[in-house]
Design an enzyme around this catalytic site. Structure first.
Site, PDB file in Angstrom:
ATOM      1  N   ASP A 156     -49.568 -13.642  29.369  1.00  0.00           N
ATOM      2  CA  ASP A 156     -49.561 -13.932  30.803  1.00  0.00           C
ATOM      3  C   ASP A 156     -48.874 -15.258  31.100  1.00  0.00           C
ATOM      4  OD1 ASP A 156     -52.418 -12.783  29.865  1.00  0.00           O
ATOM      5  OD2 ASP A 156     -51.757 -11.738  31.674  1.00  0.00           O
ATOM      6  N   GLN A 173     -41.045 -21.331  23.069  1.00  0.00           N
ATOM      7  CA  GLN A 173     -40.374 -20.100  23.459  1.00  0.00           C
ATOM      8  C   GLN A 173     -38.906 -20.089  23.078  1.00  0.00           C
ATOM      9  OE1 GLN A 173     -41.452 -19.913  27.658  1.00  0.00           O
ATOM     10  NE2 GLN A 173     -42.800 -18.189  27.243  1.00  0.00           N
ATOM     11  N   GLU A 194     -46.135  -8.311  26.076  1.00  0.00           N
ATOM     12  CA  GLU A 194     -45.054  -8.160  27.042  1.00  0.00           C
ATOM     13  C   GLU A 194     -43.944  -9.186  26.866  1.00  0.00           C
ATOM     14  OE1 GLU A 194     -44.495  -8.384  31.890  1.00  0.00           O
ATOM     15  OE2 GLU A 194     -46.158  -7.210  31.066  1.00  0.00           O
ATOM     16  N   ASP A 195     -44.289 -10.454  26.753  1.00  0.00           N
ATOM     17  CA  ASP A 195     -43.245 -11.477  26.714  1.00  0.00           C
ATOM     18  C   ASP A 195     -42.359 -11.332  25.476  1.00  0.00           C
ATOM     19  OD1 ASP A 195     -41.968 -13.894  27.743  1.00  0.00           O
ATOM     20  OD2 ASP A 195     -42.866 -14.894  26.026  1.00  0.00           O
ATOM     21  N   SER A 196     -42.967 -11.272  24.295  1.00  0.00           N
ATOM     22  CA  SER A 196     -42.162 -11.148  23.076  1.00  0.00           C
ATOM     23  C   SER A 196     -41.463  -9.795  23.011  1.00  0.00           C
ATOM     24  CB  SER A 196     -43.032 -11.364  21.829  1.00  0.00           C
ATOM     25  OG  SER A 196     -44.091 -10.425  21.774  1.00  0.00           O
TER      26      SER A 196
END
Length: 377
Positions: free
Chosen positions: A17, A255, A273-275
């Protein structure tokens, strides 16, 4: 005039998130000249992604973003022109009153979770609930026209291309993480949730004819790595060799460093989700560990993405990558599926690049959000 944006983030699953909202906030500032306040309820999780964060401060500036700690006891705060509730988080009631009291009603959006399901296109941009006279709208990231697209900073693919063509830059980066990549060894990154299928995957690589070097950033899958190693130490920097497989534990990295790690590797196992999105921009074959939900709802999302992602693959390649993903997400034996993926390596690598370019042909998520606001006003 500079438009003010408030982004609210409740940290639910460690880093997904906050990872998404932190990227979005920075891009809105850097590329769209927005004034962004990022409200975060867990600064300790945020600190892992942004080590410069001071977790004792209620307000600070990081990379042009005003970072605010989201307190349990909310203080009266003027609402912004654009308000984003990330992943359906519930805004403070006092802030919702502040939205309703504005002379000019703000745009209020729920930035939802990423999904490839067909119904997303029909719901994207539609009105949701109202609070008094303030209307909330659905905003869905996605992989198809009619959705909000994916997070992608300006120039990202060109930076990736240059890095992947620069062997010296890759070697220097890896050496900075303590990684010595041997010749004729294939690199794999592994960032995943706990998974009982890991042992069979590692066994297959260890017993195979090719040399693999798996890089494991600190995370939840380390418990399974430790069990496979027979309770040997898995502290950061530890390097273990068994047969043709080398396993190395990396520190949790920023990141931008994680992007470079993905760009260095021949195959990337990612989670959440992000990766997941960053692995697609890496343009390399990948394996997604989707976040588990009750009643196996997550498996429907997995299948929806596979239907899109595998379009254009030959039968054996489609069967190989789909089988690997399904086995991994079910915690099943990976042996046969991994061997099939290795046999289809060339086509899967070319397909990953084509998929990346296809997704990059659409507007990125930040640009889509800004356009939605401009159309709304």
């Amino acid at each position: 005039m500079t438009v003010r944006w408030d982004i609210f983030c409740t940290v639910v699953d460690n880093f997904g998130d906050i990872g998404v909202t932190w990227r979005l906030a920075r891009q809105l500032v850097a590329e769209h000249r927005c004034a962004v306040r990022l409200w975060v309820d867990d600064l300790r999780a945020f600190e892992r992604l942004c080590p410069a964060i001071d977790i004792t401060l209620s307000e600070q500036w990081q990379e042009g973003v005003q970072v605010r700690h989201w307190p349990k006891d909310w203080l009266d705060t003027e609402a912004a022109e654009v308000v984003i509730a990330a992943f359906a988080c519930q805004l403070p009631s006092a802030y919702m009153d502040a939205m309703a009291e504005r002379e000019v009603t703000p745009l209020w959006m729920n930035l939802d979770y990423l999904s490839a399901e067909d119904w997303v296109i029909g719901c994207h941009g539609l009105p949701s609930v109202k609070y008094k006279h303030v209307q909330k709208y659905f905003f869905f990231p996605g992989f198809q026209a009619g959705t909000g697209g994916l997070l992608r900073e300006e120039g990202l693919l060109e930076r990736r291309r240059q890095f992947q063509q620069d062997d010296v830059a890759q070697r220097i980066f890896l050496q900075g993480l303590g990684v010595d990549r041997a010749a004729d060894t294939r690199l794999i990154s592994l960032f995943a949730y706990e998974n009982t299928g890991l042992a069979s995957w590692f066994d297959t690589m260890a017993a195979g004819p090719e040399a693999f070097h798996v890089l494991v950033p600190e995370g939840r899958v380390l418990a399974d790595v430790r069990r496979w190693l027979g309770d040997e130490g898995v502290e950061v920097g530890a390097v273990h060799r068994r047969g043709a497989l080398t396993v190395q534990v990396l520190p949790f990295i920023r990141q931008d460093q994680y992007d470079q790690l993905l760009w260095c590797c021949d195959f990337n196992a990612v989670r959440g989700e992000d990766s997941f999105v960053r692995a697609q921009w890496a343009a390399r074959p990948m394996l997604w560990h989707i976040y588990q939900q009750e009643e196996d709802v997550h498996l429907e999302k997995l299948e929806a993405f596979l239907r899109l992602y595998t379009e254009g693959l030959c039968g054996p390649a489609e069967k190989a990558i789909s089988g690997l993903w399904r086995a991994w997400n079910a915690g099943q034996d990976m042996t046969g599926h991994w061997k099939s993926v290795c046999e289809q390596r060339q086509e899967l690598a070319e397909h990953a690049q084509a998929w990346c370019l296809e997704q990059a042909s659409r507007a990125d998520l930040a640009t889509a959000l800004v356009k939605f606001y401009r159309n709304w006003i």
